[in-house]
Design a protein around this motif. Structure first.
Motif, PDB file in Angstrom:
ATOM      1  N   ARG A 177       1.003  -1.086  -0.044  1.00  0.00           N
ATOM      2  CA  ARG A 177      -0.119   0.114   0.148  1.00  0.00           C
ATOM      3  C   ARG A 177       0.938   1.150  -0.073  1.00  0.00           C
ATOM      4  O   ARG A 177       1.910   1.140   0.098  1.00  0.00           O
ATOM      5  N   LYS A 178       0.203   2.363  -0.106  1.00  0.00           N
ATOM      6  CA  LYS A 178       1.106   3.498  -0.026  1.00  0.00           C
ATOM      7  C   LYS A 178       1.062   4.188   1.220  1.00  0.00           C
ATOM      8  O   LYS A 178       0.316   3.799   2.006  1.00  0.00           O
ATOM      9  N   VAL A 179       1.971   4.843   1.545  1.00  0.00           N
ATOM     10  CA  VAL A 179       2.066   5.411   2.898  1.00  0.00           C
ATOM     11  C   VAL A 179       0.993   6.111   3.315  1.00  0.00           C
ATOM     12  O   VAL A 179       0.390   5.909   4.530  1.00  0.00           O
ATOM     13  N   ILE A 180       0.616   7.040   2.442  1.00  0.00           N
ATOM     14  CA  ILE A 180      -0.576   7.808   2.761  1.00  0.00           C
ATOM     15  C   ILE A 180      -1.726   6.842   3.378  1.00  0.00           C
ATOM     16  O   ILE A 180      -2.614   7.463   4.086  1.00  0.00           O
ATOM     17  N   ASP A 181      -2.027   5.647   2.546  1.00  0.00           N
ATOM     18  CA  ASP A 181      -3.304   5.051   2.982  1.00  0.00           C
ATOM     19  C   ASP A 181      -3.032   4.223   4.307  1.00  0.00           C
ATOM     20  O   ASP A 181      -3.763   4.209   4.966  1.00  0.00           O
ATOM     21  N   VAL A 182      -1.711   3.901   4.537  1.00  0.00           N
ATOM     22  CA  VAL A 182      -1.475   3.548   5.896  1.00  0.00           C
ATOM     23  C   VAL A 182      -1.764   4.448   6.958  1.00  0.00           C
ATOM     24  O   VAL A 182      -2.342   4.240   8.207  1.00  0.00           O
ATOM     25  N   ALA A 183      -1.290   5.700   6.492  1.00  0.00           N
ATOM     26  CA  ALA A 183      -1.372   6.884   7.723  1.00  0.00           C
ATOM     27  C   ALA A 183      -2.921   7.135   7.673  1.00  0.00           C
ATOM     28  O   ALA A 183      -3.116   7.508   8.957  1.00  0.00           O
ATOM     29  N   GLN A 184      -3.655   7.263   6.632  1.00  0.00           N
ATOM     30  CA  GLN A 184      -4.990   7.570   6.790  1.00  0.00           C
ATOM     31  C   GLN A 184      -5.884   6.507   7.562  1.00  0.00           C
ATOM     32  O   GLN A 184      -6.542   6.876   8.536  1.00  0.00           O
ATOM     33  N   ALA A 185      -5.620   5.257   7.311  1.00  0.00           N
ATOM     34  CA  ALA A 185      -6.099   4.224   8.157  1.00  0.00           C
ATOM     35  C   ALA A 185      -5.806   4.402   9.533  1.00  0.00           C
ATOM     36  O   ALA A 185      -6.615   4.220  10.571  1.00  0.00           O
ATOM     37  N   LEU A 186      -4.595   4.770   9.979  1.00  0.00           N
ATOM     38  CA  LEU A 186      -4.035   5.022  11.496  1.00  0.00           C
ATOM     39  C   LEU A 186      -4.822   6.027  12.196  1.00  0.00           C
ATOM     40  O   LEU A 186      -5.345   6.015  13.338  1.00  0.00           O
ATOM     41  N   VAL A 187      -4.944   7.110  11.213  1.00  0.00           N
ATOM     42  CA  VAL A 187      -5.604   8.536  11.778  1.00  0.00           C
ATOM     43  C   VAL A 187      -7.175   7.985  12.024  1.00  0.00           C
ATOM     44  O   VAL A 187      -7.717   8.564  12.891  1.00  0.00           O
ATOM     45  N   THR A 188      -7.696   7.437  11.049  1.00  0.00           N
ATOM     46  CA  THR A 188      -9.327   6.960  11.059  1.00  0.00           C
ATOM     47  C   THR A 188      -9.468   6.111  12.338  1.00  0.00           C
ATOM     48  O   THR A 188     -10.444   6.304  13.031  1.00  0.00           O
ATOM     49  N   ALA A 189      -8.430   5.104  12.405  1.00  0.00           N
ATOM     50  CA  ALA A 189      -8.633   4.361  13.641  1.00  0.00           C
ATOM     51  C   ALA A 189      -8.568   4.963  15.210  1.00  0.00           C
ATOM     52  O   ALA A 189      -9.138   4.978  16.009  1.00  0.00           O
ATOM     53  N   ALA A 190      -7.544   5.940  14.945  1.00  0.00           N
ATOM     54  CA  ALA A 190      -7.305   6.779  16.352  1.00  0.00           C
ATOM     55  C   ALA A 190      -8.483   7.681  16.544  1.00  0.00           C
ATOM     56  O   ALA A 190      -8.923   8.021  17.617  1.00  0.00           O
ATOM     57  N   ASP A 191      -8.854   8.048  15.534  1.00  0.00           N
ATOM     58  CA  ASP A 191     -10.405   9.385  15.903  1.00  0.00           C
ATOM     59  C   ASP A 191     -11.248   8.520  16.183  1.00  0.00           C
ATOM     60  O   ASP A 191     -12.165   8.831  16.885  1.00  0.00           O
ATOM     61  N   LEU A 192     -11.680   7.108  15.689  1.00  0.00           N
ATOM     62  CA  LEU A 192     -12.704   6.307  16.401  1.00  0.00           C
ATOM     63  C   LEU A 192     -12.328   6.054  17.819  1.00  0.00           C
ATOM     64  O   LEU A 192     -13.376   5.839  18.437  1.00  0.00           O
ATOM     65  N   LEU A 193     -11.228   5.867  18.134  1.00  0.00           N
ATOM     66  CA  LEU A 193     -10.829   5.182  19.549  1.00  0.00           C
ATOM     67  C   LEU A 193     -10.927   6.346  20.394  1.00  0.00           C
ATOM     68  O   LEU A 193     -10.909   6.105  21.650  1.00  0.00           O
TER      69      LEU A 193
END
Length: 194
Positions: A177-193
């Motif tokens: 995957r692209k770094v931005i995709d992993v970063a976006q997934a991490l940010v989204t998960a952090a926002d959910l938690l």
């Protein structure tokens, strides 16, 4: 200059339509359609998808310019507007509407080819500039997302900025995957938690 362009001419006077179409064909453009009523512009543009719209108006107004902008989708095609008279406000409104060429003092047959060539060149330039601007905005947003993801990793794992970026990069490569995709997934998960 591309001679295979689809051109839509908007003109209510049948004699002028014939003159304009003849001038366009003499200039080398053969795929020309004419429309007599500007009120049918939206439907006609959707049906024949012209590359450029040439409109001849005696006295434009703001409403007409807004209609032209909406109907012709000026972000998708060049629009050359010929008017008999104007003022500063109408000129600015035409430019704001995305008209590629705004020619005052009417349509002269000998000016059709150079005006259309200029309109097409200006349209391409504006589209390229918009594309570059969009890419720069996206790169900035991506950078912000990656920085935010690095901050999350730095706080959660107690690691440095370089280590957090390397972890993002390693994860991205491991998942193809692209770094931005992993970063976006991490940010989204952090926002959910949070």
């Amino acid at each position: 200059m591309n001679q295979n362009l689809r051109i839509l001419v908007v003109e209510s006077d049948p004699v002028r339509v014939r003159d304009i179409v003849d001038a366009l064909r003499n200039a080398g453009w053969s795929d020309v359609k004419a429309l007599a009523q500007i009120s049918a512009l939206d439907r006609t543009v959707k049906e024949c998808t012209p590359d450029i719209v040439l409109i001849d108006l005696a006295n434009p107004d703001r409403d007409t310019l807004e209609h032209i902008s909406y109907a012709t989708e000026t972000s998708k095609r060049a629009v050359a507007l010929f008017v008999d008279q104007t003022d500063d406000d109408l000129t600015q409104a035409a430019l704001n509407a995305g008209v590629s060429a705004y020619v005052v003092d009417g349509l002269k047959m000998e000016r059709i080819k150079p005006v259309l060539q200029t309109a097409i060149a200006r349209f391409k330039l504006m589209r390229q500039m918009q594309s570059e601007l969009d890419a720069a905005k996206q790169a900035l947003e991506d950078r912000k997302t990656i920085d935010r993801a690095k901050g999350i990793l730095m706080r959660q794992r107690g690691i440095s900025e370089d280590e957090s970026y390397n972890l993002l990069r390693k994860t991205a490569m491991g998942q193809s995957r692209k770094v931005i995709d992993v970063a976006q997934a991490l940010v989204t998960a952090a926002d959910l938690l949070s």
